[in-house]
Design an enzyme around this catalytic site. Structure first.
Site, short mmCIF file in Angstrom:
data_model
loop_
_atom_site.label_atom_id
_atom_site.label_comp_id
_atom_site.label_asym_id
_atom_site.label_seq_id
_atom_site.Cartn_x
_atom_site.Cartn_y
_atom_site.Cartn_z
N HIS A 237 37.03 58.43 91.71
CA HIS A 237 37.75 59.82 91.30
C HIS A 237 38.86 59.82 92.22
CE1 HIS A 237 34.56 60.92 88.83
NE2 HIS A 237 34.02 61.79 89.56
N CYS B 19 29.81 64.54 92.54
CA CYS B 19 30.79 63.72 92.95
C CYS B 19 31.95 64.22 93.52
CB CYS B 19 31.09 62.43 92.29
SG CYS B 19 31.41 63.33 90.30
#
Ligand code: A2P
Length: 354
Positions: free
Chosen positions: A260, A146
Site C-alpha cells: 500500500h 493495514c
C-alpha cells in the site's frame, strides 16, 4: 499457492517440543495466513507445534513450514485444545465466533480482523507505536487495519516530536488487502488484458487491470466515506491516542499486488522543517527514509514489497497550507507484512518477551 506441497511429499511434521508454544493459524491458506508462516519462520520464532486451520474446502491440503509438511485442518470448536497462541486471519465473523472459544481453551489470540479493534478491553497495537498498551490485554490483542498500521508508523515519530493537529491522506491500496483471490484476479485480469481477451471479474467490483477504483468496502450513504476509510480514521486515532484528531482520507484500490502507498499531508502545532521531519523519521525503528530528490527516487510499492520496513519520503513543506505548519510525505509499506502478518508476529514477540 507457493507453500503448497503435493500430498506425496515426504517431510517430517513439526514435532511437539516441551515449553515451546503450540501455535494455531486460523485462515492459514489465505494471503495473510501464508505470510504469517513466512514471518514465524524467517524470524526464527520458537514453534512447538503448528496447527493450520481453514475452511472445510482446504482440509487435507499440505502446506510447507520450513522442511515440514503440515496438513490443513477444518476449523472447529475443538480446534484449540492445547493451543498456546492463535493467530486469526479469516475475517471478522470467524474471529467473533472462534476467538472467544480459543481464549476459553487457554490460548492467547492475536486477531487480524476488524472484529475487536474498537473494543475498549482489547488493545489495538503497532508495537513500535503503542506497544505499552499490550500490558492491558485480556486474552485478545487486535492487529490493526493495514492502512492504520502503515500510516501510524509514519505519523507516530512525527507526533512524538511535535503534536499533530490534522492529517489528510490519500491511499493507493494493493490487491492483497482483499485477499489471495483478489491477487489472483489481478494477475489473471492483467494477462487477459495483455492478450486482448475478455475477462469477467468476480472478486472485486470493477475491472482491475490498468485501472483503479474507489476502495471496494461499502460506502456509508450519509457521510460518503467507505468502510476502509472509517476504519483507518478510527484506528489511527486509537493507536496514536489522539481521539479527536481530524483526519480526512480517500482510499483507492490500485493494480499493485502487495504494498500500500499513502500520500499524507500532516499539520503540526508549530512550523516544522522537512529536515526536522526527515531526522525524526530516520531515527524511528521500522521506518526507512527513501527521499532522494536528485535521483527522483522515493517510496514505491515495488521496493516496499517483501520488506519489513515502511518506506517514507517526498518529505517537503506542504504549500497548500499557507501557515507553513504542514509537511507532505509519501509512504509505501508491505500490506501483508507491516500491514498484517509481520505486525502480528511482532505483537506475539512482545507478549512472549522475545
Ligand atoms: P479457505 O482457503 O479454506 O477458504 P484470504 O483473506 O486470502 O481470502 O484468506 C481467507 C482465509 O480465511 C483462508 O484461509 C480461508 O480458508 C479462511 N476461511 C474462510 N472462510 C472460513 C471458514 N468458514 N472457516 C475457516 N476458515 C475460513
Amino acid at each position: 499457492m507457493p507453500n503448497e506441497l503435493p500430498n506425496s511429499t515426504l517431510v517430517q511434521p513439526v514435532a511437539d517440543s516441551v515449553g515451546v508454544p503450540v501455535i494455531a493459524i486460523v485462515g492459514a491458506t489465505g494471503a495473510v495466513g501464508i505470510e504469517l508462516m513466512h514471518c514465524l519462520e524467517k524470524r526464527d520464532f520458537p514453534v512447538g507445534s503448528l496447527r493450520l486451520l481453514a475452511s472445510a474446502r482446504s482440509a487435507g491440503r499440505s502446506l510447507a513450514y520450513g522442511i515440514h509438511a503440515v496438513q490443513v485442518e477444518e476449523l472447529r470448536d475443538d480446534s484449540f485444545a492445547g493451543v498456546d497462541v492463535a493467530l486469526f486471519s479469516a475475517g471478522a465473523s470467524i474471529s467473533r465466533r472462534y476467538a472467544p472459544i480459543a481464549v476459553a481453551a487457554g490460548a492467547m489470540v492475536v486477531d487480524n480482523s476488524s472484529a475487536f479493534r474498537m473494543d475498549a478491553d482489547v488493545p489495538l497495537v503497532v508495537p513500535e507505536v503503542n506497544g505499552a498498551t499490550l500490558a492491558g490485554h485480556r486474552g485478545i490483542v487486535a492487529n490493526p487495519n493495514c492502512v492504520a498500521a502503515i500510516m501510524t508508523m509514519a505519523l507516530a515519530p512525527l507526533h512524538r516530536a511535535v503534536p499533530i493537529r490534522r492529517v489528510h491522506a490519500a491511499t493507493y491500496q494493493s490487491a492483497s488487502g482483499a485477499g489471495a483471490a483478489a491477487m489472483e484476479e489481478l494477475r489473471q485480469a492483467t494477462a487477459a488484458h495483455l492478450d486482448g481477451l475478455p475477462f469477467e471479474h468476480k472478486v472485486l467490483p470493477h475491472p482491475y487491470a490498468f485501472n483503479l477504483f474507489s476502495h471496494n468496502a461499502d460506502v456509508d450513504g450519509e457521510s460518503g466515506y467507505n468502510g476502509e476509510e472509517l476504519k483507518a480514521v478510527a484506528e489511527t486515532r486509537r493507536i496514536l491516542d489522539t481521539p479527536d484528531l481530524p483526519i480526512g482520507i480517500t482510499c483507492v484500490r490500485v493494480p499493485v499486488l502487495r504494498a500500500h502507498s499513502i500520500a499524507l499531508s500532516v499539520e503540526f502545532e508549530r512550523q516544522v522543517s522537512p529536515d526536522e521531519a526527515r531526522a525524526w523519521l530516520a531515527a524511528a525503528p521500522g521506518v526507512r527514509v527513501v527521499d532522494d530528490r536528485a535521483a527522483n527516487h522515493f517510496p514505491m510499492p515495488s521496493e516496499a514489497s517483501g520488506v519489513d520496513d515502511v518506506l517514507v519520503g517526498r518529505i517537503r513543506t506542504d504549500l497548500g497550507d499557507p501557515s507553513g505548519r504542514s509537511i507532505a510525505l509519501f509512504v509505501s509499506g508491505d500490506q501483508l507484512l507491516k500491514g498484517a502478518a509481520l505486525n502480528a508476529v511482532q505483537i506475539l514477540e512482545r507478549l512472549l518477551g522475545r
